[in-house]
Design a protein around this motif. Structure first.
Motif, mmCIF file in Angstrom:
data_model
loop_
_atom_site.group_PDB
_atom_site.id
_atom_site.type_symbol
_atom_site.label_atom_id
_atom_site.label_comp_id
_atom_site.label_asym_id
_atom_site.label_seq_id
_atom_site.Cartn_x
_atom_site.Cartn_y
_atom_site.Cartn_z
ATOM 1 N N VAL A 135 0.839 -1.197 0.000
ATOM 2 C CA VAL A 135 0.000 0.000 0.000
ATOM 3 C C VAL A 135 0.873 1.245 0.000
ATOM 4 C CG1 VAL A 135 -1.627 1.355 1.378
ATOM 5 C CG2 VAL A 135 -2.003 -1.094 1.072
ATOM 6 N N VAL A 136 1.862 1.264 0.879
ATOM 7 C CA VAL A 136 2.724 2.438 0.990
ATOM 8 C C VAL A 136 3.673 2.533 -0.204
ATOM 9 C CG1 VAL A 136 4.483 3.565 2.393
ATOM 10 C CG2 VAL A 136 2.534 2.449 3.484
ATOM 11 N N GLN A 137 4.218 1.402 -0.657
ATOM 12 C CA GLN A 137 5.119 1.430 -1.814
ATOM 13 C C GLN A 137 4.415 1.988 -3.052
ATOM 14 O OE1 GLN A 137 6.648 -2.537 -2.373
ATOM 15 N NE2 GLN A 137 7.547 -2.617 -0.313
ATOM 16 N N SER A 138 3.197 1.536 -3.297
ATOM 17 C CA SER A 138 2.467 2.032 -4.471
ATOM 18 C C SER A 138 2.158 3.516 -4.329
ATOM 19 C CB SER A 138 1.176 1.234 -4.669
ATOM 20 O OG SER A 138 0.290 1.412 -3.574
ATOM 21 N N MET A 139 1.843 3.940 -3.106
ATOM 22 C CA MET A 139 1.535 5.349 -2.876
ATOM 23 C C MET A 139 2.769 6.222 -3.106
ATOM 24 S SD MET A 139 0.214 7.139 0.638
ATOM 25 C CE MET A 139 1.816 6.844 1.406
ATOM 26 N N LEU A 140 3.918 5.796 -2.582
ATOM 27 C CA LEU A 140 5.140 6.583 -2.756
ATOM 28 C C LEU A 140 5.559 6.635 -4.223
ATOM 29 C CD1 LEU A 140 7.198 5.409 0.362
ATOM 30 C CD2 LEU A 140 5.905 7.535 0.060
ATOM 31 N N ARG A 141 5.403 5.520 -4.924
ATOM 32 C CA ARG A 141 5.723 5.525 -6.359
ATOM 33 C C ARG A 141 4.789 6.469 -7.105
ATOM 34 N NH1 ARG A 141 6.815 0.048 -9.665
ATOM 35 N NH2 ARG A 141 8.650 0.215 -8.316
ATOM 36 N N LEU A 142 3.520 6.481 -6.717
ATOM 37 C CA LEU A 142 2.557 7.381 -7.346
ATOM 38 C C LEU A 142 2.951 8.839 -7.121
ATOM 39 C CD1 LEU A 142 -0.262 7.870 -8.687
ATOM 40 C CD2 LEU A 142 -1.218 7.810 -6.376
ATOM 41 N N LEU A 143 3.325 9.184 -5.891
ATOM 42 C CA LEU A 143 3.725 10.564 -5.595
ATOM 43 C C LEU A 143 4.903 10.986 -6.461
ATOM 44 C CD1 LEU A 143 3.517 10.655 -1.677
ATOM 45 C CD2 LEU A 143 1.791 11.376 -3.322
ATOM 46 N N GLU A 144 5.860 10.072 -6.639
ATOM 47 C CA GLU A 144 7.056 10.396 -7.418
ATOM 48 C C GLU A 144 6.749 10.496 -8.909
ATOM 49 O OE1 GLU A 144 11.510 8.536 -8.386
ATOM 50 O OE2 GLU A 144 10.188 7.573 -6.914
ATOM 51 N N GLU A 145 6.066 9.492 -9.452
ATOM 52 C CA GLU A 145 5.854 9.442 -10.897
ATOM 53 C C GLU A 145 4.862 10.495 -11.377
ATOM 54 O OE1 GLU A 145 4.780 5.459 -11.912
ATOM 55 O OE2 GLU A 145 6.771 4.633 -11.448
ATOM 56 N N ALA A 146 3.901 10.872 -10.532
ATOM 57 C CA ALA A 146 2.904 11.870 -10.933
ATOM 58 C C ALA A 146 3.230 13.259 -10.397
ATOM 59 C CB ALA A 146 1.518 11.441 -10.459
#
Length: 715
Positions: free
Chosen positions: A49-60
């Motif tokens: 959950v947190v890994q996907s969220m952090l990747r989302l913050l970075e990529e978007a």
């Protein structure tokens, strides 16, 4: 520049965890990310959950202070029940006199079957509470239950819905010992000790693992620097805060399909339709009527619970289903899929090369009639509906694959059957549709709706492989949802805050209905819903002798934030004409043109009694300012008025359209269209109940606010 307001939705799937960010002002997707689901991590799925969220913050390129809400779905409760990975539960029955005999009999639920080969173990003790609860004896019995292996405690007493003090004290005593506990009256206010205890036992069995997961997720989100509410998807399509999940994890049970349905409602804005979410192995089907999904009671091991879930029908056919052969002909697709068979998709393999068809057995014990592809001597790839939809030009989005590989695979299948590649692809999709169509037919027949009055909406990565052929076979219109592959994550982000209160009331009075409505309203308000967005639907089930109030609301009042072009009056009239079944010149607008919600009516003649007679009907539809259909009825009497006059006019309309039936007076169905809300009063069966709740809804309006009353006679 105005700072964006973003909601993050995270869908935890069996294989991947998807995260999306939605701009709440425009309901637009601004970013998405995916990571493998972290089943093997020390932190469990919370890590993903947190890994996907952090990747989302970075990529978007999202700043943490732009995030106003985080919500995630969870399969943990469902998987725990399916696999029997639950805690042993100790039940402390309470009672006195005759109720004591009942507690000994009905609260001792024994070994609970969760599914094939999966069981929940319980142990039982009884405490006589004649003269009051003896806390020392209660504590000693709790210690006995814990010593016997119980990891969670349930307190169960007859009629505790009226007197919950004893159950609550037992829960407190268990929690003082560091053991999670559930009071039966804390989950439901319905009578029926056996079912109430069973529901509480299921809930308690999940408490240890779900509390741990909730704490890990909350801690990880806090460490990420995001200061926003953390919500969890419910099985009825709403969301609840993390504290509610710690107490009632059972409400997340069977919530997997709920996220996709929430997206159909909030993102695709479907009012009347069939939503089909297609994965790789199975498809979930749900009926939506007037903006509400159909709901049913949950079941475990064939026994009903006091928990409400979406009425979702699951079919074992999807984008990765493997075709089957009998007597040299295709006769079925599924239920085994490429994923289960350990095969790769032909459509997502670059340069597949030369292959030939061969029969195989996906799992030990399966029949050896599944058709797969042999490459270089080994069976490595599946022939799938996803590939078939590509070959026939139906895949334009996420499911689009490598054309040369797909052509090679289906030419091999054509040689195997002595026909063309397109004929094989067409037959596969026809067989898939033949699995789904009967389920849709049963669903609409049960709810007495014509399939042709609905639109079929496809979601999930495999939607293009199932939905087009199924819809055409039923004569239905269809559409594939935007960003179908992440539709569940979008639904999680857009899920509305929701909670419900149920009570057993033989003859509910107006004051009891108003109190129930207020309790449901307050529950959602405490979660953070804007009071202006909260809608409460009250329904009375006379057969079950129960009353249910369901409240839903949003943290932001979306209608105040919208900007950009909106449909003009002529365009709104044209949109309204479609569901009314008339030409746009025959459509009339009722009430203020400045309201967010607009009502349009028409008159048309319909044949009744086998076409022998013609009668006039007044269909009505309600649109919002974006042109989205929010409500449709085939026959209504509509009156536009002001809030100060609405109650009096409603009373007159109810009296005018009340009829006599076999059981006595039959009052009409009523919908109140306020400037920003539709108040559904269709669940009430007496005039005084209708007027009491209508008065409560109208009280918040200014005297001059426009209101439209829709009265629909009941047959």
């Amino acid at each position: 520049m105005t700072q964006r307001k973003l909601k993050i939705g995270i869908d935890v799937g069996g294989t991947f965890t998807h995260a999306v960010a939605i701009d709440v002002t425009r309901t637009e997707l601004v970013g998405k990310a995916v990571v493998p689901t972290t089943h093997g991590s020390e932190e469990g799925v919370a890590a993903g959950v947190v890994q996907s969220m952090l990747r989302l913050l970075e990529e978007a390129a999202i700043s943490p202070d732009e995030v106003v809400l985080i919500a995630h779905s969870t399969t943990q409760a469902t998987n725990a029940l399916l696999e029997g990975d639950v805690a042993k539960v100790g039940v402390l029955g309470l009672g006195s006199g005759a109720s004591g005999l009942r507690a000994r009999r009905e609260a001792n639920v024994g070994r609970v079957e969760l599914g094939p080969g999966a069981f929940l173990e319980t142990t039982f003790r009884y405490l006589d509470v004649t003269g009051g609860l003896d806390e020392a004896k209660a504590a000693a019995l709790i210690d006995e239950l814990i010593a016997g292996g119980a990891k969670a405690i349930v307190a169960a007493e007859p009629f505790s819905v009226d007197r919950p003090e004893n159950e609550n004290r037992v829960v407190a005593l268990a929690q003082e010992r560091g053991v999670p506990a559930t009071a039966t009256a804390g989950l439901t206010q319905l009578y029926g000790l056996r079912m109430r205890t069973l529901t509480a036992v299921i809930n308690a069995s999940m408490l240890p693992i779900m509390i741990e997961t909730a704490n890990r997720t909350a801690d990880a989100v806090a460490r990420s620097g995001i200061d926003a509410p953390l919500m969890v998807m419910r099985s009825d399509g709403g969301i609840m805060d993390i504290d509610a999940m710690r107490q009632r994890p059972i409400l997340t049970m069977l919530s997997g399909p709920a996220a996709g349905v929430a997206a159909a409602l909030m993102y695709e804005r479907i009012t009347n339709g069939i939503f089909v979410e297609v994965g790789g192995t199975s498809s979930d089907i749900c009926l939506i009527r007037n903006g509400r999904p159909e709901i049913k009671a949950a079941e475990i091991g064939g026994r009903r619970l006091f928990v409400r879930t979406l009425d979702v029908r699951t079919v074992g056919v999807a984008g990765g289903s493997v075709p089957r052969v009998r007597r040299g002909k295709l006769f079925d697709v599924g239920p085994r899929s490429a994923h289960i068979a350990g095969l790769e998709y032909e459509s997502f393999t670059e340069d597949l090369g030369d292959v030939e068809c061969a029969l195989m057995r996906p799992k030990p014990g399966d029949p050896e009639d599944y058709l797969a592809l042999r490459r270089g001597g080994d069976i490595t790839h599946a022939l799938t509906p996803t590939g078939a939809s590509n070959l026939l030009g139906l895949s334009e989005g996420y499911g689009r694959g490598h054309a040369a590989s797909i052509q090679s695979a289906f030419e091999a299948a054509g040689r195997y059957f002595g026909t063309s590649a397109k004929a094989v692809a067409t037959r596969m999709l026809e067989l898939g549709a033949a699995r789904v169509a009967p389920v849709v037919k049963r669903l609409v027949a049960e709810h007495k709706i014509a399939a042709t009055d609905l639109v079929m909406v496809g979601g999930g990565g495999g939607a293009e492989a199932v939905v087009p052929f199924t819809a055409r076979s039923l004569g239905m219109e269809f559409k594939i949802a935007r960003h179908a592959e992440v539709i569940s994550a979008i639904g999680v982000a857009l899920g509305i805050l929701q909670d419900s209160v149920e009570r057993t009331l033989l003859h509910p009075t107006e004051s009891e209905l108003l109190a129930l409505r207020r309790e449901a309203f307050d529950r959602v308000a405490r979660m953070g819903a804007d009071p202006e967005t909260i809608e409460v639907h009250v329904e009375i089930d006379r057969r079950e002798r129960r009353v249910r109030a369901t409240a839903s609301g949003s943290p932001q009042l979306r209608t105040k934030d919208l900007s950009g072009p909106r449909p003009g009056e002529d365009e709104l009239r044209a949109i309204a004409a479609g569901p009314l079944g008339v030409g746009e010149t025959e459509v009339s607008s009722l009430g203020s043109r400045d309201s967010w919600l607009r009502t349009f009516t028409a008159e048309r003649r319909a044949r009744v009694f086998f076409g022998l007679f013609r009668v006039w009907r007044m269909p009505a539809t309600v649109l919002d300012a974006e042109g989205v259909v929010r409500y449709v009825t085939k026959d209504a009497f509509a009156v536009a008025t002001k809030a100060e006059d609405a109650e009096g006019q409603l009373s007159e309309l109810i009296e005018r359209y009340t009829t006599w039936g076999d059981g006595g007076l039959v009052v009409p169905e009523v919908q109140l269209v306020k400037p920003h809300q539709i108040v559904d009063l269709s669940g009430l069966g007496e005039a005084n109940q209708l007027l009491a709740l209508a008065s409560a809804e109208l009280a918040a309006l200014d005297a001059a606010d426009p209101v439209t009353i829709l009265v629909i006679p009941r047959s």
